[in-house]
Design a protein around this motif. Structure first.
Motif, short mmCIF file in Angstrom:
data_model
loop_
_atom_site.label_atom_id
_atom_site.label_comp_id
_atom_site.label_asym_id
_atom_site.label_seq_id
_atom_site.Cartn_x
_atom_site.Cartn_y
_atom_site.Cartn_z
N UNK A 150 23.84 12.56 45.81
CA UNK A 150 23.47 11.80 44.61
C UNK A 150 21.95 11.70 44.47
N UNK A 151 21.52 11.71 43.21
CA UNK A 151 20.10 11.51 42.91
C UNK A 151 19.97 10.18 42.18
N UNK A 152 19.17 9.30 42.73
CA UNK A 152 18.99 7.98 42.11
C UNK A 152 18.30 8.10 40.76
N UNK A 153 18.44 7.08 39.90
CA UNK A 153 17.71 7.09 38.61
C UNK A 153 16.22 6.85 38.87
N UNK A 154 15.52 7.93 39.19
CA UNK A 154 14.16 7.81 39.72
C UNK A 154 13.18 7.24 38.69
N UNK A 155 13.38 7.61 37.43
CA UNK A 155 12.47 7.12 36.39
C UNK A 155 12.56 5.60 36.26
N UNK A 156 13.79 5.11 36.30
CA UNK A 156 13.97 3.65 36.17
C UNK A 156 13.44 2.94 37.41
N UNK A 157 13.60 3.56 38.57
CA UNK A 157 13.06 2.94 39.79
C UNK A 157 11.53 2.91 39.70
N UNK A 158 10.96 3.99 39.18
CA UNK A 158 9.49 4.04 39.04
C UNK A 158 9.01 2.90 38.13
N UNK A 159 9.80 2.59 37.10
CA UNK A 159 9.41 1.48 36.21
C UNK A 159 9.37 0.16 36.97
N UNK A 160 10.40 -0.08 37.78
CA UNK A 160 10.44 -1.34 38.54
C UNK A 160 9.29 -1.38 39.55
N UNK A 161 9.05 -0.24 40.19
CA UNK A 161 7.95 -0.18 41.16
C UNK A 161 6.62 -0.51 40.48
N UNK A 162 6.44 0.05 39.28
CA UNK A 162 5.18 -0.21 38.56
C UNK A 162 5.10 -1.68 38.15
N UNK A 163 6.24 -2.23 37.72
CA UNK A 163 6.26 -3.63 37.26
C UNK A 163 5.86 -4.60 38.38
#
Ligand SMILES: Cc1ncc(COP(=O)(O)O)c(C=O)c1O
Length: 471
Positions: free
Chosen positions: A241-254
Motif C-alpha cells: 500500500x502507498x499512503x496518501x502522501x500528499x495529504x500527509x504532507x499537508x498535515x506535516x506542513x500545518x
C-alpha cells in the motif's frame, strides 16, 4: 597474480553454472545436517589455503543452499534476484576496496552520481549532496529520523546531540500499523521510545487515515508533547500500500512536522504505467528511504537516504576529528559527515553498474512486469473460489489467503494460513511468506524477478492448495 587470474576464471564458471541452473533446482531446501556441521563447525585453518580450494568449497557447500531469491518462483518478503551487473562488478569493488567516507577518489564521486540518478528516477528533488548510500533502509531510516530529531530540537532552541533528550517534552513519531519495523527500531535507538510512536489507523486499503493523524497530532500538542515526524509509506511490506502522501504532507506542513517517506521497497513503483497519481506528494517529503537492493536487484547491502536539505543531515552527524580534516573536501564535505558510518564501503559501483545495465527503460520494464504479475495474481485469486484477496494491489505485492470450504471458522482459517508458508517452502517448488493483515493471518507474494511468468502464478496457487491438503 597468476593464482588470481586462474581463480577469477574459475569463479566466473561457477557463477554462471549456479545462475544458469537456478530455475531447475528447488527454490529452497533445508540445509542437511552434515552440511550444517560443515558450515557451522569448522576450525580456523592453521595455514592459508589456496583460492582454488576455497572456490571448490563454496561450490560444494555454500551455493547448493540458497535463500531462494534467485529463483523465479521466490515470492517471499522483499528479496530480489541477483542482477548480472552486480554479480560481475562485486569482485571489482573488492579489488578496488576503498573507504568511501570521502576524499578525491572514484568512489565518493560516483556515489554523488548514483544518488542523483536514484532521486531523478523517483522524482525526488536533488540538491547537491542530497543523499547517501547506506547498508539498507534500516540505516537510512536512522539517518533520516536522527536528522528530523535534531531539526526539531534546533527549532525549539536546543541541541539534541549536545544535551540528549532528558528533561525535554517527549518527541512523538506517527506511523501506521503497516509502517515497517525499522521505523520502530530507529525510534527506540534514537531515544524517542516506543511509547512515543503513535499508531495512526488505516483505511480499508491499509493506507494512513490522515484525518485521524491530524487529530492525534493536535491531541499530543495539547498534552504538551512534541510531535516531530510523520512517516508515510510508499509501498508497505505487507500489502504494497502507498499512503496518501500528499495529504500527509499537508498535515506535516500545518504542524511543522518532518515528513519522512519509507519508499525502501516501493518508491520505484512510481515508474509503473498509471501509478504516478498514487505517489503524489512523495516529492514533498523531507526525507525518503529507498533501497537499491530491493526492486532494482543491486547486491544486498545497499540502501539510500535522500534528503531535501542535506545541511540538516550534516547538522545531525558531522563530527570531524583533527585526523580526518580535509581542507580540499569542498562545500559538501565528506559522506561520513551525513551519517554514523566512518569507513564506508564502495556501494556506488554495484549501484552504478546495475542502474546502467538496466537503463531507465529496463528499470521501467522490470517495474511494469512485476506490478503486472501482482495484479494478475490478484485476478486469479478473485476468480478462484478457494482464495480471497485481502487488499488492492498498488505495487508488486499481492496479499491474499487460502479459504477452502473445509475450514469455516475464522480461527481455523487463521491457523491454516499461518501454516501454509512453511509447508509451501518445504515442498521446494515455490516460496512465499505470511503476515498478519487487518487482524487476519495472510499470505503475501512479492514480485521482483524479471523471469517470473504467469505460469509461475498458477504453480504458486496449486502449491498452496497441495501444501494445505497435507497439513
Ligand atoms: C517497506 C520497507 N521498509 C523498510 C525496510 C527495511 O529495509 P532494510 O532491510 O534494507 O534495512 C524494508 C525491508 O524489507 C521494507 O520492506
Amino acid at each position: 597474480m597468476h593464482e588470481l587470474r586462474l581463480a577469477g576464471a574459475k569463479a566466473a564458471e561457477i557463477m554462471a553454472d549456479h545462475l544458469e541452473g537456478i530455475a531447475d533446482r528447488p527454490v529452497w531446501q533445508p540445509v542437511p545436517g552434515d552440511e550444517l556441521a560443515w558450515l557451522t563447525g569448522q576450525d580456523l585453518p592453521a595455514d592459508g589455503r589456496p583460492l582454488d580450494a576455497l572456490l571448490d568449497d563454496a561450490r560444494a557447500h555454500v551455493l547448493p543452499y540458497p535463500m531462494g531469491n534467485g529463483h523465479p518462483r521466490f515470492f517471499g518478503w522483499v528479496n530480489s534476484p541477483p542482477n548480472p551487473a552486480g554479480v560481475v562488478i562485486e569482485s571489482l569493488t573488492a579489488a578496488f576496496n576503498p573507504s568511501c567516507a570521502g576524499g578525491d577518489h572514484a568512489g565518493p564521486h560516483l556515489e554523488r552520481t548514483v544518488v542523483r540518478w536514484l532521486a531523478d528516477l523517483v522524482g525526488f528533488p536533488h540538491p547537491p549532496g542530497g543523499g547517501l548510500l547506506t547498508s539498507g533502509a534500516s540505516m537510512a531510516t536512522v539517518i533520516c529520523l536522527a536528522t528530523a530529531r535534531q531539526q526539531a530540537a534546533l527549532a525549539d532552541g536546543w541541541d539534541a546531540r549536545e544535551e540528549g533528550l532528558a528533561g525535554r517534552p517527549p518527541m512523538v513519531l506517527y506511523v501506521t500499523e503497516e509502517g515497517h519495523s525499522c521505523l520502530h527500531k530507529a525510534a527506540q535507538l534514537l531515544g524517542i521510545g516506543s511509547r512515543n510512536v503513535r499508531t495512526v489507523p488505516v483505511d480499508a486499503a491499509y493506507r494512513m487515515d490522515v484525518a485521524a493523524l491530524r487529530v492525534m497530532v493536535a491531541d499530543d500538542l495539547a498534552a504538551g508533547l512534541r510531535p516531530f515526524c510523520v512517516a508515510g509509506s510508499a509501498g508497505t511490506v505487507n500489502s504494497g500500500a502507498v499512503d496518501p502522501l500528499d495529504e500527509i504532507a499537508d498535515v506535516a506542513a500545518e504542524f511543522g512536522l518532518w515528513f519522512h517517506v519509507d519508499g525502501a521497497y516501493g518508491a520505484l513503483g512510481v515508474l509503473a504505467d498509471g501509478a504516478a497519481p498514487h505517489y503524489a506528494g512523495m516529492e514533498r517529503a523531507d526525507s525518503l528511504a529507498l533501497d537499491p537492493h530491493k526492486w532494482l536487484g543491486v547486491p544486498v547491502g545497499c540502501g539510500c537516504a535522500l534528503l531535501r536539505d542535506p545541511a540538516a543531515a550534516r547538522a545531525a552527524f558531522s563530527l570531524v576529528p583533527s585526523y580526518l580534516v580535509d581542507d580540499n573536501a569542498g562545500d559538501l564535505g565528506w559522506f561520513s559527515e551525513y551519517g554514523p558510518e566512518q569507513t564506508r564501503p564502495f556501494r556506488a559501483l554495484k549501484t552504478w553498474a546495475t542502474l546502467s545495465y538496466l537503463g531507465r527503460s529496463g528499470i521501467t520494464r522490470l517495474v511494469n512486469h512485476t506490478a503486472w504479475l501482482a495484479r494478475r495474481l490478484a485476478e486469479l485469486v478473485e476468480e478462484a473460489d478457494d482464495f480471497e484477496l485481502l487488499s488492492p494491489v498498488t505495487t508488486s505485492i499481492t496479499a491474499f489467503r487460502h479459504a477452502p470450504d473445509v475450514a469455516g471458522e475464522a480461527a481455523e482459517l487463521d491457523a491454516l494460513n499461518r501454516a501454509i508458508p512453511v509447508a509451501v517452502q518445504r515442498r521446494g517448488n515455490a516460496f512465499l511468506t505470511g503476515t498478519r493483515l487487518g487482524g487476519r493471518d495472510a499470505l503475501r507474494a512479492c514480485f521482483l524477478h524479471p523471469d517470473t511468468t504467469e505460469d509461475d502464478l498458477r504453480v504458486l496457487l496449486d502449491e498452496i492448495r497441495l501444501a494445505a491438503k497435507h497439513l
